[in-house]
Design a protein around this motif. Structure first.
Motif, mmCIF file in Angstrom:
data_model
loop_
_atom_site.group_PDB
_atom_site.id
_atom_site.type_symbol
_atom_site.label_atom_id
_atom_site.label_comp_id
_atom_site.label_asym_id
_atom_site.label_seq_id
_atom_site.Cartn_x
_atom_site.Cartn_y
_atom_site.Cartn_z
ATOM 1 N N TRP A 52 0.843 -1.186 0.000
ATOM 2 C CA TRP A 52 0.000 0.000 0.000
ATOM 3 C C TRP A 52 0.877 1.234 0.000
ATOM 4 O O TRP A 52 1.942 1.231 0.597
ATOM 5 N N LYS A 57 -1.272 9.593 -4.280
ATOM 6 C CA LYS A 57 -2.644 9.065 -4.223
ATOM 7 C C LYS A 57 -2.636 7.778 -3.402
ATOM 8 O O LYS A 57 -1.660 7.054 -3.383
ATOM 9 N N HIS A 58 -3.747 7.479 -2.743
ATOM 10 C CA HIS A 58 -3.892 6.231 -2.002
ATOM 11 C C HIS A 58 -4.023 5.105 -3.029
ATOM 12 O O HIS A 58 -4.936 5.121 -3.853
ATOM 13 N N ASP A 73 -5.876 1.165 -8.488
ATOM 14 C CA ASP A 73 -6.839 1.792 -7.594
ATOM 15 C C ASP A 73 -7.424 0.722 -6.676
ATOM 16 O O ASP A 73 -7.959 -0.278 -7.152
ATOM 17 N N PRO A 74 -7.337 0.901 -5.354
ATOM 18 C CA PRO A 74 -7.876 -0.116 -4.445
ATOM 19 C C PRO A 74 -9.395 -0.250 -4.513
ATOM 20 O O PRO A 74 -9.950 -1.236 -4.044
ATOM 21 N N GLU A 75 -10.073 0.701 -5.129
ATOM 22 C CA GLU A 75 -11.531 0.643 -5.260
ATOM 23 C C GLU A 75 -11.984 -0.178 -6.465
ATOM 24 O O GLU A 75 -13.164 -0.475 -6.598
ATOM 25 N N THR A 76 -11.068 -0.550 -7.340
ATOM 26 C CA THR A 76 -11.407 -1.348 -8.518
ATOM 27 C C THR A 76 -11.818 -2.756 -8.080
ATOM 28 O O THR A 76 -11.211 -3.327 -7.166
ATOM 29 N N LEU A 77 -12.819 -3.316 -8.735
ATOM 30 C CA LEU A 77 -13.405 -4.586 -8.313
ATOM 31 C C LEU A 77 -12.412 -5.746 -8.287
ATOM 32 O O LEU A 77 -12.373 -6.524 -7.349
ATOM 33 N N ASN A 80 -9.227 -6.369 -5.191
ATOM 34 C CA ASN A 80 -9.384 -7.083 -3.916
ATOM 35 C C ASN A 80 -9.206 -8.587 -4.072
ATOM 36 O O ASN A 80 -8.624 -9.239 -3.199
#
Length: 92
Positions: A52, A57-58, A73-77, A80
């Motif tokens: 991380w 940017k995060h 991007d950690p928000e991408t499906l 995870n």
């Protein structure tokens, strides 16, 4: 006596400044600055590890087997599920 006390405070202040900046320097060597993310889904078999970062940017930085680092991007499906698979590999 006053000058001795001033000198002592000055030495303590300088030593604190040096130790706090040393941790920042170590952190900046290991962290990548992610300005933008890849839009391409990376095959999980090519991902060796990840870390991380919150510089710029995060983000999650995938370290590939070919010694390349890719910001995602950690928000991408799909990210995870890739992280979970890489974590499983580390445990086995």
């Amino acid at each position: 006596m006053r000058s001795l006390m001033f000198l002592l405070v000055l030495v303590i202040f300088c030593s604190l400044q040096m130790t706090s900046s040393a941790t920042i320097a170590i952190e900046s060597e290991n962290s990548k600055c992610c300005m933008e993310f890849t839009k391409v889904k990376i095959p999980v078999r090519q991902v060796k590890s990840y870390y991380w970062t919150s510089k710029c940017k995060h983000a999650i930085v995938f370290q590939m087997f070919k010694e390349k680092e890719i910001c995602v991007d950690p928000e991408t499906l799909w990210v995870n599920s890739h992280v979970a698979i890489v974590d499983k590999r580390k445990r086995v």
